[in-house]
Write a protein that holds these residues in place. Structure first.
Motif, PDB file in Angstrom:
ATOM      1  N   LYS A  17      45.320  48.609  35.650  1.00  0.00           N
ATOM      2  CA  LYS A  17      44.190  49.091  36.455  1.00  0.00           C
ATOM      3  C   LYS A  17      42.961  48.224  36.224  1.00  0.00           C
ATOM      4  CE  LYS A  17      41.427  53.146  37.538  1.00  0.00           C
ATOM      5  NZ  LYS A  17      40.485  52.327  38.183  1.00  0.00           N
ATOM      6  N   GLU A  18      42.696  47.858  34.990  1.00  0.00           N
ATOM      7  CA  GLU A  18      41.538  47.021  34.695  1.00  0.00           C
ATOM      8  C   GLU A  18      41.660  45.658  35.372  1.00  0.00           C
ATOM      9  OE1 GLU A  18      39.311  45.104  30.820  1.00  0.00           O
ATOM     10  OE2 GLU A  18      40.561  46.880  30.560  1.00  0.00           O
ATOM     11  N   LEU A  19      42.846  45.066  35.323  1.00  0.00           N
ATOM     12  CA  LEU A  19      43.043  43.773  35.979  1.00  0.00           C
ATOM     13  C   LEU A  19      42.903  43.886  37.489  1.00  0.00           C
ATOM     14  CD1 LEU A  19      45.981  42.310  33.895  1.00  0.00           C
ATOM     15  CD2 LEU A  19      43.590  41.571  33.876  1.00  0.00           C
ATOM     16  N   GLU A  20      43.378  44.986  38.058  1.00  0.00           N
ATOM     17  CA  GLU A  20      43.235  45.188  39.498  1.00  0.00           C
ATOM     18  C   GLU A  20      41.767  45.356  39.869  1.00  0.00           C
ATOM     19  OE1 GLU A  20      45.762  48.568  40.072  1.00  0.00           O
ATOM     20  OE2 GLU A  20      47.527  47.327  40.446  1.00  0.00           O
ATOM     21  N   ASP A  21      40.999  46.031  39.011  1.00  0.00           N
ATOM     22  CA  ASP A  21      39.570  46.211  39.282  1.00  0.00           C
ATOM     23  C   ASP A  21      38.818  44.889  39.209  1.00  0.00           C
ATOM     24  OD1 ASP A  21      39.953  48.907  39.602  1.00  0.00           O
ATOM     25  OD2 ASP A  21      39.252  49.453  37.593  1.00  0.00           O
ATOM     26  N   ILE A  22      39.239  44.018  38.314  1.00  0.00           N
ATOM     27  CA  ILE A  22      38.572  42.732  38.148  1.00  0.00           C
ATOM     28  C   ILE A  22      38.907  41.789  39.291  1.00  0.00           C
ATOM     29  CG2 ILE A  22      38.497  40.644  36.721  1.00  0.00           C
ATOM     30  CD1 ILE A  22      38.885  42.511  34.298  1.00  0.00           C
ATOM     31  N   ASP A  23      40.170  41.748  39.675  1.00  0.00           N
ATOM     32  CA  ASP A  23      40.629  40.781  40.672  1.00  0.00           C
ATOM     33  C   ASP A  23      41.392  41.517  41.763  1.00  0.00           C
ATOM     34  OD1 ASP A  23      41.526  38.642  42.099  1.00  0.00           O
ATOM     35  OD2 ASP A  23      42.823  37.844  40.532  1.00  0.00           O
ATOM     36  N   PHE A  24      40.812  41.571  42.957  1.00  0.00           N
ATOM     37  CA  PHE A  24      41.455  42.277  44.058  1.00  0.00           C
ATOM     38  C   PHE A  24      42.736  41.588  44.523  1.00  0.00           C
ATOM     39  CE2 PHE A  24      37.022  43.708  44.526  1.00  0.00           C
ATOM     40  CZ  PHE A  24      37.244  45.054  44.316  1.00  0.00           C
ATOM     41  N   SER A  25      42.871  40.317  44.199  1.00  0.00           N
ATOM     42  CA  SER A  25      44.085  39.599  44.579  1.00  0.00           C
ATOM     43  C   SER A  25      45.111  39.623  43.452  1.00  0.00           C
ATOM     44  CB  SER A  25      43.749  38.157  44.946  1.00  0.00           C
ATOM     45  OG  SER A  25      43.252  37.472  43.810  1.00  0.00           O
ATOM     46  N   PHE A  26      44.960  40.549  42.534  1.00  0.00           N
ATOM     47  CA  PHE A  26      45.857  40.680  41.387  1.00  0.00           C
ATOM     48  C   PHE A  26      47.301  40.832  41.843  1.00  0.00           C
ATOM     49  CE2 PHE A  26      48.063  43.631  38.462  1.00  0.00           C
ATOM     50  CZ  PHE A  26      48.145  42.796  37.376  1.00  0.00           C
ATOM     51  N   ASP A  27      48.168  40.066  41.215  1.00  0.00           N
ATOM     52  CA  ASP A  27      49.595  40.097  41.526  1.00  0.00           C
ATOM     53  C   ASP A  27      50.292  40.935  40.462  1.00  0.00           C
ATOM     54  OD1 ASP A  27      52.130  39.681  42.412  1.00  0.00           O
ATOM     55  OD2 ASP A  27      52.191  37.545  41.913  1.00  0.00           O
ATOM     56  N   ASP A  28      50.942  42.012  40.860  1.00  0.00           N
ATOM     57  CA  ASP A  28      51.610  42.913  39.925  1.00  0.00           C
ATOM     58  C   ASP A  28      52.699  42.202  39.132  1.00  0.00           C
ATOM     59  OD1 ASP A  28      51.725  45.451  38.755  1.00  0.00           O
ATOM     60  OD2 ASP A  28      53.431  46.019  39.994  1.00  0.00           O
ATOM     61  N   ASP A  29      53.272  41.149  39.679  1.00  0.00           N
ATOM     62  CA  ASP A  29      54.298  40.406  38.958  1.00  0.00           C
ATOM     63  C   ASP A  29      53.716  39.701  37.740  1.00  0.00           C
ATOM     64  OD1 ASP A  29      56.263  41.167  40.728  1.00  0.00           O
ATOM     65  OD2 ASP A  29      55.944  39.421  42.028  1.00  0.00           O
ATOM     66  N   LEU A  30      52.437  39.384  37.771  1.00  0.00           N
ATOM     67  CA  LEU A  30      51.795  38.721  36.650  1.00  0.00           C
ATOM     68  C   LEU A  30      51.857  39.592  35.401  1.00  0.00           C
ATOM     69  CD1 LEU A  30      50.090  36.425  35.462  1.00  0.00           C
ATOM     70  CD2 LEU A  30      48.073  37.627  36.305  1.00  0.00           C
ATOM     71  N   ILE A  31      51.581  40.867  35.535  1.00  0.00           N
ATOM     72  CA  ILE A  31      51.607  41.763  34.378  1.00  0.00           C
ATOM     73  C   ILE A  31      53.014  41.873  33.817  1.00  0.00           C
ATOM     74  CG2 ILE A  31      51.920  43.940  35.590  1.00  0.00           C
ATOM     75  CD1 ILE A  31      49.594  43.471  32.643  1.00  0.00           C
ATOM     76  N   GLU A  32      54.018  41.841  34.677  1.00  0.00           N
ATOM     77  CA  GLU A  32      55.395  41.909  34.216  1.00  0.00           C
ATOM     78  C   GLU A  32      55.750  40.662  33.416  1.00  0.00           C
ATOM     79  OE1 GLU A  32      57.205  44.585  34.351  1.00  0.00           O
ATOM     80  OE2 GLU A  32      55.603  45.585  35.464  1.00  0.00           O
ATOM     81  N   GLN A  33      55.211  39.518  33.798  1.00  0.00           N
ATOM     82  CA  GLN A  33      55.475  38.283  33.072  1.00  0.00           C
ATOM     83  C   GLN A  33      54.816  38.319  31.702  1.00  0.00           C
ATOM     84  OE1 GLN A  33      54.100  35.157  35.577  1.00  0.00           O
ATOM     85  NE2 GLN A  33      55.705  35.450  37.104  1.00  0.00           N
ATOM     86  N   LEU A  34      53.657  38.966  31.622  1.00  0.00           N
ATOM     87  CA  LEU A  34      52.947  39.043  30.355  1.00  0.00           C
ATOM     88  C   LEU A  34      53.598  40.003  29.377  1.00  0.00           C
ATOM     89  CD1 LEU A  34      49.282  39.104  31.651  1.00  0.00           C
ATOM     90  CD2 LEU A  34      50.475  37.187  30.614  1.00  0.00           C
TER      91      LEU A  34
END
Length: 58
Positions: free
Chosen positions: A40-57
């Motif tokens: 949620k924090e990453l989505e709030d920071i970057d509206f173009s946040f890619d959900d796959d990025l969090i899965e990679q992390l």
């Protein structure tokens, strides 16, 4: 990965569990909550946040 609801249901079931097993489940629940807060924090920071990025992390 188990869903948050599945983890809660496991804790609510009456069973002869050791306190160690219960503590482990609560740590798992807290880890799930932390990943949700981070997402949620990453989505709030970057509206173009890619959900796959969090899965990679993870």
């Amino acid at each position: 990965m188990e869903s948050f609801e599945d983890l809660l249901n496991m804790l609510e079931r009456p069973a002869a569990k050791s306190s160690r097993a219960v503590k482990r489940k609560w740590r798992e629940i807290e880890a799930v909550k932390e990943r949700q807060r981070l997402r949620k924090e990453l989505e709030d920071i970057d509206f173009s946040f890619d959900d796959d990025l969090i899965e990679q992390l993870m």
